[in-house]
Write an enzyme that holds these catalytic residues in place. Structure first.
Site, PDB file in Angstrom:
ATOM      1  CB  CYS A   5      -0.947   0.001   1.194  1.00 23.88           C
ATOM      2  SG  CYS A   5      -2.389  -1.068   0.987  1.00 23.88           S
ATOM      3  CG  ASP A  28      10.689  -9.371  -6.161  1.00 23.64           C
ATOM      4  OD1 ASP A  28       9.628  -9.949  -5.863  1.00 23.64           O
ATOM      5  OD2 ASP A  28      11.673  -9.303  -5.392  1.00 23.64           O
ATOM      6  CG  HIS A  44      -4.726  -4.253   1.834  1.00 24.81           C
ATOM      7  ND1 HIS A  44      -3.357  -4.385   1.952  1.00 24.81           N
ATOM      8  CD2 HIS A  44      -5.268  -5.326   2.475  1.00 24.81           C
ATOM      9  CE1 HIS A  44      -3.092  -5.482   2.660  1.00 24.81           C
ATOM     10  NE2 HIS A  44      -4.238  -6.061   2.989  1.00 24.81           N
ATOM     11  CG  ASN A  82       4.295 -17.535  -3.237  1.00 28.24           C
ATOM     12  OD1 ASN A  82       4.185 -18.555  -3.905  1.00 28.24           O
ATOM     13  ND2 ASN A  82       5.389 -16.793  -3.265  1.00 28.24           N
ATOM     14  N   GLY A  88       3.928 -19.636   1.370  1.00 26.24           N
ATOM     15  CA  GLY A  88       5.156 -18.836   1.411  1.00 26.24           C
ATOM     16  C   GLY A  88       4.931 -17.360   1.162  1.00 26.24           C
ATOM     17  CG  HIS A  93      -1.115  -5.316  -1.088  1.00 30.53           C
ATOM     18  ND1 HIS A  93      -1.493  -4.030  -0.735  1.00 30.53           N
ATOM     19  CD2 HIS A  93      -1.479  -5.454  -2.392  1.00 30.53           C
ATOM     20  CE1 HIS A  93      -2.056  -3.426  -1.776  1.00 30.53           C
ATOM     21  NE2 HIS A  93      -2.039  -4.272  -2.808  1.00 30.53           N
ATOM     22  CG  HIS A  95       2.608 -10.173  -4.082  1.00 30.15           C
ATOM     23  ND1 HIS A  95       2.182 -10.180  -2.777  1.00 30.15           N
ATOM     24  CD2 HIS A  95       3.636 -11.061  -4.130  1.00 30.15           C
ATOM     25  CE1 HIS A  95       2.907 -11.023  -2.076  1.00 30.15           C
ATOM     26  NE2 HIS A  95       3.802 -11.579  -2.876  1.00 30.15           N
ATOM     27  CG  HIS A  97       6.014 -13.588  -7.423  1.00 27.35           C
ATOM     28  ND1 HIS A  97       7.130 -13.039  -6.836  1.00 27.35           N
ATOM     29  CD2 HIS A  97       5.189 -13.917  -6.391  1.00 27.35           C
ATOM     30  CE1 HIS A  97       6.989 -13.041  -5.513  1.00 27.35           C
ATOM     31  NE2 HIS A  97       5.825 -13.579  -5.212  1.00 27.35           N
TER      32      HIS A  97
HETATM   33  P1  5GP Z   1       5.930 -13.312  -1.454  1.00 28.05           P
HETATM   34  O1  5GP Z   1       7.012 -14.120  -0.765  1.00 28.05           O
HETATM   35  O2  5GP Z   1       5.043 -12.599  -0.459  1.00 28.05           O
HETATM   36  O3  5GP Z   1       5.164 -14.084  -2.488  1.00 28.05           O
HETATM   37  O4  5GP Z   1       6.703 -12.226  -2.298  1.00 28.05           O
HETATM   38  C1  5GP Z   1       7.057 -10.981  -1.798  1.00 28.05           C
HETATM   39  C2  5GP Z   1       8.036 -10.386  -2.789  1.00 28.05           C
HETATM   40  O5  5GP Z   1       8.150  -9.002  -2.518  1.00 28.05           O
HETATM   41  C3  5GP Z   1       9.437 -10.985  -2.689  1.00 28.05           C
HETATM   42  O6  5GP Z   1       9.804 -11.554  -3.949  1.00 28.05           O
HETATM   43  C4  5GP Z   1      10.318  -9.795  -2.301  1.00 28.05           C
HETATM   44  O7  5GP Z   1      11.582  -9.816  -2.937  1.00 28.05           O
HETATM   45  C5  5GP Z   1       9.474  -8.612  -2.743  1.00 28.05           C
HETATM   46  N1  5GP Z   1       9.679  -7.402  -1.948  1.00 28.05           N
HETATM   47  C6  5GP Z   1       9.709  -7.312  -0.582  1.00 28.05           C
HETATM   48  N2  5GP Z   1       9.875  -6.046  -0.193  1.00 28.05           N
HETATM   49  C7  5GP Z   1       9.949  -5.296  -1.328  1.00 28.05           C
HETATM   50  C8  5GP Z   1      10.125  -3.890  -1.578  1.00 28.05           C
HETATM   51  O8  5GP Z   1      10.226  -3.063  -0.674  1.00 28.05           O
HETATM   52  N3  5GP Z   1      10.159  -3.496  -2.878  1.00 28.05           N
HETATM   53  C9  5GP Z   1      10.022  -4.385  -3.918  1.00 28.05           C
HETATM   54  N4  5GP Z   1      10.077  -3.881  -5.160  1.00 28.05           N
HETATM   55  N5  5GP Z   1       9.858  -5.710  -3.725  1.00 28.05           N
HETATM   56  C10 5GP Z   1       9.824  -6.160  -2.443  1.00 28.05           C
HETATM   57 ZN    ZN Z   2      -1.778  -3.283   1.258  1.00 27.81          ZN
END
Ligand code: 5GP
Ligand code: ZN
Length: 118
Positions: A5, A28, A44, A82, A88, A93, A95, A97
């Site tokens: 957010c 990322d 959100h 995820n 994982g 929030h 997202h 990939h």
């Molecule tokens: P998750 O593990 O929740 O599926 O993926 C979270 C992703 O967010 C990870 O791949 C991590 O590298 C990325 N990430 C975490 N913090 C930040 C940030 O502050 N900026 C960006 N651009 N990516 C982030």
């Molecule tokens: Zn959020």
């Protein structure tokens, strides 16, 4: 307010590649492939568990636009979301990939016995 957010509100900087009224796409911070983009809704939503079909259909089109923008739509790519602890998910929030730019490996997901769950 959650991390993504804050990225939507531009309180935390990010490397944005695509944006419309509903969604944001940015690099990322810790890329796991030559192309590693995160696609998020601007509102959100905790995870895929809460996305409604209308938003999901718009998200699909947005992800297709990301693939074209990154020129990976022909070479191929992977879309992952995820969900929760076992999935994982680290940022709560929603997202997606979007990974590509090289031949991706198909991972080792769990040591648990696949017979055990049902
Ligand atoms: P998750 O593990 O929740 O599926 O993926 C979270 C992703 O967010 C990870 O791949 C991590 O590298 C990325 N990430 C975490 N913090 C930040 C940030 O502050 N900026 C960006 N651009 N990516 C982030
Ligand atoms: Zn959020």
């Amino acid at each position: 307010m959650c991390l993504f957010c804050k990225i939507v509100k531009k309180e935390i900087p990010s490397n944005i590649i695509l944006e419309n009224d509903d969604f944001l796409a940015f690099h990322d911070i810790n890329p796991k492939a030559p192309v590693h983009i995160l696609a998020i809704p601007k509102v959100h939503v905790d995870s895929f568990n809460e996305i409604d079909p209308q938003m999901m259909s718009k998200m699909s089109a947005f992800i297709q636009d990301i693939a074209k923008e990154c020129k990976i739509e022909k070479s191929g790519y992977r879309v992952i979301t995820n969900i929760g602890e076992n999935g994982g998910q680290e940022v709560a929030h929603l997202h997606f990939h979007v990974l590509g730019g090289a031949k991706l490996k198909w991972g080792h997901f769990s040591d648990a016995d696949p017979e055990g769950h049902f």
